[in-house]
Design a protein around this motif. Structure first.
Motif, mmCIF file in Angstrom:
data_model
loop_
_atom_site.group_PDB
_atom_site.id
_atom_site.type_symbol
_atom_site.label_atom_id
_atom_site.label_comp_id
_atom_site.label_asym_id
_atom_site.label_seq_id
_atom_site.Cartn_x
_atom_site.Cartn_y
_atom_site.Cartn_z
ATOM 1 N N SER A 195 0.644 -1.846 0.498
ATOM 2 C CA SER A 195 0.262 0.082 0.173
ATOM 3 C C SER A 195 1.070 1.470 0.198
ATOM 4 N N THR A 196 2.150 0.929 0.402
ATOM 5 C CA THR A 196 3.049 2.245 0.167
ATOM 6 C C THR A 196 3.886 1.862 -0.677
ATOM 7 N N LEU A 197 5.109 2.587 -0.738
ATOM 8 C CA LEU A 197 6.419 1.912 -1.387
ATOM 9 C C LEU A 197 7.685 1.476 -0.499
ATOM 10 N N TYR A 198 8.303 0.632 -1.507
ATOM 11 C CA TYR A 198 9.185 0.059 -0.631
ATOM 12 C C TYR A 198 10.466 -0.207 -1.384
ATOM 13 N N ALA A 199 11.232 0.217 -0.942
ATOM 14 C CA ALA A 199 12.956 0.684 -1.118
ATOM 15 C C ALA A 199 13.537 -0.552 -1.179
ATOM 16 N N ALA A 554 17.704 6.377 1.296
ATOM 17 C CA ALA A 554 18.934 6.195 2.280
ATOM 18 C C ALA A 554 19.207 4.856 2.318
ATOM 19 N N ALA A 555 17.471 4.050 2.300
ATOM 20 C CA ALA A 555 17.034 2.329 2.702
ATOM 21 C C ALA A 555 17.865 1.822 1.078
ATOM 22 N N GLN A 556 17.399 2.831 0.325
ATOM 23 C CA GLN A 556 17.593 1.944 -0.780
ATOM 24 C C GLN A 556 18.636 1.897 -1.666
ATOM 25 N N GLN A 557 20.265 2.699 -0.777
ATOM 26 C CA GLN A 557 21.491 2.450 -0.777
ATOM 27 C C GLN A 557 21.625 1.984 0.666
ATOM 28 N N ASP A 558 21.123 0.749 0.318
ATOM 29 C CA ASP A 558 21.784 -0.009 1.115
ATOM 30 C C ASP A 558 21.987 0.733 2.643
ATOM 31 N N TRP A 559 21.567 1.635 2.870
ATOM 32 C CA TRP A 559 22.613 2.448 4.365
ATOM 33 C C TRP A 559 21.674 1.596 5.963
ATOM 34 N N ARG A 560 22.708 0.642 6.768
ATOM 35 C CA ARG A 560 22.092 0.176 7.215
ATOM 36 C C ARG A 560 21.475 1.012 8.481
ATOM 37 N N MET A 561 21.119 2.187 9.294
ATOM 38 C CA MET A 561 20.669 2.745 9.785
ATOM 39 C C MET A 561 18.929 3.064 9.661
ATOM 40 N N ALA A 562 19.200 3.514 7.911
ATOM 41 C CA ALA A 562 17.895 3.756 7.618
ATOM 42 C C ALA A 562 16.862 2.527 7.339
ATOM 43 N N LEU A 563 17.852 0.789 7.110
ATOM 44 C CA LEU A 563 16.524 0.203 6.926
ATOM 45 C C LEU A 563 15.986 -0.104 8.579
ATOM 46 N N LEU A 564 17.223 -0.140 8.967
ATOM 47 C CA LEU A 564 16.288 -0.655 10.600
ATOM 48 C C LEU A 564 15.131 0.397 10.903
ATOM 49 N N ARG A 565 15.330 1.838 10.539
ATOM 50 C CA ARG A 565 14.039 2.975 10.538
ATOM 51 C C ARG A 565 12.988 2.624 9.852
ATOM 52 N N LEU A 569 9.651 1.695 11.724
ATOM 53 C CA LEU A 569 8.325 2.336 11.516
ATOM 54 C C LEU A 569 6.948 1.192 11.017
ATOM 55 N N HIS A 570 8.158 0.510 9.662
ATOM 56 C CA HIS A 570 6.311 -0.419 9.731
ATOM 57 C C HIS A 570 6.073 -1.248 10.751
ATOM 58 N N HIS A 571 6.766 -1.753 11.420
ATOM 59 C CA HIS A 571 6.685 -2.752 13.078
ATOM 60 C C HIS A 571 5.840 -2.015 13.962
ATOM 61 N N LEU A 572 5.749 -1.030 13.830
ATOM 62 C CA LEU A 572 4.772 -0.104 15.101
ATOM 63 C C LEU A 572 3.960 0.486 14.504
ATOM 64 N N PRO A 579 1.013 0.027 10.934
ATOM 65 C CA PRO A 579 1.682 -1.712 10.601
ATOM 66 C C PRO A 579 1.398 -2.517 9.955
ATOM 67 N N ASP A 580 2.910 -3.011 9.237
ATOM 68 C CA ASP A 580 2.269 -3.918 8.019
ATOM 69 C C ASP A 580 4.213 -5.354 8.135
ATOM 70 N N PRO A 581 4.238 -6.396 9.639
ATOM 71 C CA PRO A 581 4.872 -6.734 9.632
ATOM 72 C C PRO A 581 6.176 -7.101 8.920
ATOM 73 N N ASP A 582 5.690 -7.799 7.864
ATOM 74 C CA ASP A 582 5.723 -8.070 6.414
ATOM 75 C C ASP A 582 6.634 -7.658 5.666
ATOM 76 N N LEU A 583 6.098 -5.660 5.199
ATOM 77 C CA LEU A 583 7.082 -5.196 4.771
ATOM 78 C C LEU A 583 8.581 -5.038 5.832
ATOM 79 N N ALA A 584 7.701 -4.645 7.337
ATOM 80 C CA ALA A 584 9.051 -4.765 8.172
ATOM 81 C C ALA A 584 9.881 -5.577 8.251
ATOM 82 N N TYR A 585 10.078 -6.611 7.994
ATOM 83 C CA TYR A 585 10.914 -7.566 8.381
ATOM 84 C C TYR A 585 11.563 -7.751 6.262
#
Length: 1048
Positions: A195-199, A554-565, A569-572, A579-585
């Protein structure tokens, strides 16, 4: 019946009936044998609940007259609901009255006795005459008749008056339910895969989605019938940054329960064409290529429609202000099947294929519908407007604008670099140029030739001044090695330098343009920091959409902190992000894999992750560095042959723990000294591991094995596991490896459990076939003991499930992937920088670094941000931001698996007071204090007592849970006494004095009220109060002496 639809089977019966009557009329003169066979319905049935049916019939020979009622349901089934028959004797026509008795569930509303019926589409009555003893059915009968029944809708039917007495319990239950209108269950007719964007970083990470069967029988029946002839559509948005570098890149693919590709599977080829693969019978598949290619740096909307053997693809892309539409139809040479409940769908990368380098937009699967072909073109344009021009959601438009502006900015920077380099190559020219007027004015006085300024050297825009100054300096220093990304890194360093010198947050608004420019030039750290500042509104106005977009970049460029963020964000979830646990995973899985690789290749850019809370004085005192007394003392102890000191020195230097910078070579020397000189099994193991891997020392496998065997002889469990790994990897001796691992596993080794799980999973366990269930149990054991790779593998199993054994558990999978991700050394580096800044009293930099870790979901960092805001040393934060910061980050802290007790107390304090923006919430505040008491925090009892003293009423559920109901029912004083007494009895030194004084205050009020009631003199009351005060103070002094060990 109003709203009914014709069922196909009943419609076919009606058509055949009409056709038969036509044939019979033409041939009746030629066949007089059936002249008198006849059956007719004389009356129209209006009220099915109490109707009599009149049937006119006749026959030319002994026969049987049949009457029956049929009903068709939305499931596609047809059932007989009424049946009668009687004998017909030859002669004149006769009339028979038949009582039409239909089932109660078809005639009346559902109630306590009548069960709700399936939805009836159509009902009809039919009659026919057949020969006596004949098996003639309706269609072959010489005489027949048919009429439709007018049935009411379920809630328009009358209520049946039962001749029964209800029991009291059943009557109460039915009274509560009778007026409730049942709701149709929500069905997943339209499955939203995204439903949103995925990097997507172009790796084997993607979003797993599963489809459940319909609970409605009609829809499920339709789905099952459509498996061999699919009729559905997929809507997919993609944005490519780079072409596919593999043979195939995943867009959306389907894997069945056997982990083989199923229909449909959509890939992108390295040529840019779409590869559509369909599967039919087992082992039969076919694929086609689209006639068009997917462009780079354009948002494109794909419509993929499956219609039987045909697949239609339409792609609409926006190039600037123009729309480009491509379409193609493909007829497959096989009958493909689509069972969407078998296996799972994967958006992006997966187990066997990498994803694209770019972004996936909204992806929707229409399970049982598709647009008419004539509407494809207009629908595509409409959908494109819906998602971009109309701004719903605005993320696609915002991202397009970002890339367009960045492309132009990067082009200007490249032009400046090229011009600076050109000037550098022109030897002999001054670095300073003058304009033409100044040169003409001074030509008589000065004969020095100076170059005239070119147009490109005109003064820069204020927000670009730093960029071009840095570009000029780097061009002069490094020449052609300068790239835009180099300037981006320099801009980021300049920004951090200025922030380090700042005393408050006002400087941040001036630094934001530099950060954004650095991010535009390819510095992913700048993108992430900008995202954090916009999200937390530190020194800038909050812009959540822009913060999310920058994190995506930043996440699309594989920056670890952005991937964590983004995982957090999508977990909580957030205000604008559900919340979207599949996207967060999908995000957590990426950084979890990097964490595993980073631990095998530890560098100076990483630091061991330590959860240090700023309110924990003991842990803060244990932090050290190379110049600290503690470090020198440990170093001296190690030289004196203390094995524990050698271990501590090696651990701190190798992993960069407790504030010590990583120095692998020095750490190896400590390992070597402990292994050889002290023969310490721990040091033997550590030294053997670096010898096996060649980290900090020349690789020497025989020597490593020697030390491992010595450590095993001394019973060191990790050495057993490492020796087993050597036998498995180097000698392929699975028997000896498994023997050692089984031994280590029995002694609690998480590494051994992980290795045994791998052996069972891949079928390498001697004498046993591959067993995924057994492997799962070992992975679970390993993860529960804190093994990072065990947690990663366990999360993978839970994310996809084990066919026929275990369903998917996405909520469990995301928790384990999150935990493994938070062991990443780059996160540890950010935490260490925050702590170092805190020790140096660089409050703003400490806050910024902790914010970067807090926004990634790390609990101790969230606590430290809230604690820094609460303390606000030097007043570097505004009071408005302090309140907002404390509420946000203490609230985030208490949502962790093991919430901090101090954070619970603080959240209770914040909720128990009111201000101009928020109302106090005593119920929630009491809940926070309750959780604190249950976790062993005595201040929880004290805070509950303060609420009671302020006249607030505690929730009854809380009183019951804390066993306070009896004192509460007695009186207020008894309740307060119990609360403060429990606080005193907690044996916490810090809580003893305030709780004792609070208890004394309760006694004082009690004495005062008693003295008034009894009309005693004030002298008596004061005397009683003095005695009570003396008693409390004596207890305090006695407690202090016991805790300090002093005797007077």
């Amino acid at each position: 019946m109003k709203g009914f639809k014709w069922n196909s089977s009943l419609l076919w019966l009606v058509v055949q009936h009409v056709f038969f009557l036509t044939q019979f009329t033409v041939s009746e003169c030629a066949n007089h044998h059936h002249t008198f066979d006849d059956v007719i319905f004389l009356n129209q049935i209006k009220e099915v609940e109490s109707s009599s049916l009149q049937v006119l019939y006749s026959c030319s020979e002994p026969s049987v007259v049949h009457v029956e009622a049929l009903a068709s349901f939305d499931t596609g089934d047809t059932s007989t609901i009424f049946r009668r028959h009687w004998t017909c004797h030859p002669g004149s026509s006769k009339v028979r009255t038949v009582a039409l008795t239909l089932p109660d569930w078809l005639v009346y509303q559902a109630d306590w006795k009548i069960q709700p019926s399936a939805w009836v589409l159509t009902a009809m009555l039919r009659a026919w005459v057949s020969g006596a003893g004949s098996l003639d059915d309706y269609m072959s009968a010489p005489a027949r008749a048919m009429t439709l029944l007018n049935l009411r809708e379920p809630f328009s039917r009358p209520v049946k008056q039962h001749q029964l007495c209800l029991s009291w319990g059943l009557e109460m239950k039915w009274g509560a339910l009778k007026d409730k209108i049942p709701q149709c269950p929500q069905e997943q007719e339209v499955a939203v895969f995204l439903s949103t964007l995925y990097a997507s970083t172009g790796e084997k990470f993607g979003i797993v989605r599963t489809i459940q069967p319909f609970s409605d029988e009609a829809l499920e029946s339709l789905r099952l019938r459509a498996i061999p002839y699919p009729w559905c559509a997929f809507s997919i948005w993609i944005y490519l940054l780079h072409p596919c570098h593999q043979q195939l890149c995943g867009v959306l693919h389907h894997l069945d329960s056997k982990r083989t590709y199923a229909s449909p599977s959509l890939f992108l080829k390295n040529s840019g064409h779409l590869h559509i693969q369909m599967h039919g019978a087992p082992g039969v598949s076919s694929a086609v290529l689209s006639a068009f290619t997917v462009p780079i740096r354009q948002w494109c909307h794909l419509n993929v429609v499956l219609d039987g053997w045909m697949v239609r693809i339409t792609m609409t892309c926006r190039d600037g202000q123009h729309y480009i539409v491509h379409s193609s139809n493909h007829v497959f040479d096989i009958a493909f099947h689509l069972d969407d409940t078998d296996g799972y769908f994967a958006v992006g990368g997966g187990e066997f294929v990498n994803g694209i380098e770019g972004y996936y937009g909204p992806i929707i699967y229409y399970r049982n519908r598709m647009l008419p072909q004539t509407e494809y073109y207009f629908s595509c344009l409409f959908l494109f407007c819906f998602y971009t021009v109309c701004g719903i959601p605005p993320s696609i438009t915002l991202m397009t604008e970002w890339y367009q502006s960045c492309h132009k900015f990067e082009f200007d920077v490249r032009m400046k670099i090229a011009q600076y380099l050109q000037r550098v190559r022109e030897n002999g020219h001054s670095d300073v140029c003058v304009d033409a007027y100044s040169q003409w004015q001074s030509k008589d006085r000065f004969h020095i030739k100076a170059p005239q300024c070119e147009a490109w050297e005109a003064p820069s825009l204020p927000q670009r001044r730093h960029v071009f100054l840095i570009a000029e300096k780097l061009a002069n220093k490094y020449g052609p090695l300068v790239r835009p990304v180099t300037i981006g890194k320099a801009l980021y360093s300049l920004t951090l330098h200025k922030l380090t010198q700042a005393m408050d947050t006002r400087v941040i608004s001036r630094m934001m343009p530099l950060l954004l420019q650095a991010g535009c030039l390819g510095d992913k750290r700048a993108l992430y920091l900008s995202s954090v500042l916009y999200s937390c509104s530190v020194g800038v106005k909050p812009r959540p959409e822009r913060a999310w977009l920058l994190a995506l970049l930043a996440a699309q460029q594989d920056w670890r902190m952005a991937l964590l963020r983004l995982g957090h964000l999508h977990h909580l979830g957030d205000q604008n992000v559900p919340p979207d646990p599949d996207l967060a995973y999908a995000y957590y899985a990426n950084i979890a894999k990097q964490t595993s690789a980073d631990r095998q290749n530890f560098t100076s850019q990483q630091t061991f992750v330590e959860a240090i809370y700023l309110n924990n004085e003991e842990v803060l005192k244990a932090q050290t560095n190379e110049n600290h007394d503690l470090f020198h003392w440990l170093k001296l102890q190690a030289r004196n042959g203390v094995a524990g000191a050698e271990q501590a020195m090696g651990r701190m230097l190798f992993w960069g723990q407790q504030g010590v910078s990583s120095d692998i070579q020095t750490a190896v020397r400590h390992y070597q000294r402990g292994a050889i000189r002290l023969e310490d099994p721990v040091s033997m193991y550590d030294y053997a591991i670096v010898l096996l891997t060649g980290r900090g020392v020349e690789r020497d496998i025989p020597k490593a094995v020697m030390f491992l065997k010595k450590a095993v002889e001394r019973g060191f469990v990790p050495a057993m596991n490492a020796l087993g790994w050597y036998y498995e990897q180097h000698e392929k001796d699975y028997d000896r490896a498994v023997q050692l691992w089984e031994q280590a596993d029995a002694l609690g080794s998480p590494d051994a459990a992980m290795n045994l799980g791998v052996m069972h999973s891949q079928g390498f366990y001697p004498g046993k076939p591959a067993d995924q269930v057994m492997a799962y149990h070992y992975f679970l054991k390993s993860a529960q003991k804190g093994h990072v790779d065990g947690a990663i593998t366990l999360a993978e199993v839970w994310n996809k499930g084990i066919p026929n054994h275990m369903s998917r558990l996405p909520n469990h999978a995301v928790l384990w992937a999150k935990w493994a991700s938070e062991q990443n050394g780059y996160l540890g580096r950010v935490l260490r920088k925050g702590l170092d800044a805190y020790f140096k009293e660089k409050w703003l930099m400490a806050l910024i670094h902790y914010l970067m870790a807090a926004e990634s979901g790390f609990a101790s960092a969230q606590f430290n941000v809230a604690y820094l805001c609460e303390q606000n040393p030097g007043g570097f934060l505004t009071q408005a931001f302090v309140k907002q910061c404390m509420l946000r980050y203490y609230n985030l802290t208490i949502q962790s698996e093991n919430p901090d007790r101090y954070a619970l107390i603080k959240m209770g304090d914040l909720l128990s007071v009111s201000n101009t923006t928020d109302k106090k919430d005593v119920t929630k505040a009491a809940e926070m204090y309750k959780l604190a008491t249950l976790s062993g925090e005595p201040q929880g009892w004290y805070s509950l007592g303060m609420l009671v003293q302020e006249g607030e009423t505690l929730p009854v559920s809380l009183l019951v849970e804390l066993n306070l109901l009896q004192p509460y029912l007695t009186d207020k004083q008894d309740l307060l006494t119990t609360l403060y007494r429990r606080c005193i009895d907690s044996n916490a030194t810090d809580a003893y004095i305030p709780c004792s004084l609070a208890l004394f205050n309760v006694y004082l009020h009690s004495f005062w009220e008693t003295s008034i009631v009894l009309k005693t003199s004030s002298t008596v009351a004061v005397t009683a109060a003095t005695i009570a005060m003396a008693f409390v103070i004596s207890n305090i002094i006695r407690r202090y002496v016991m805790d300090t060990g002093q005797i007077t």
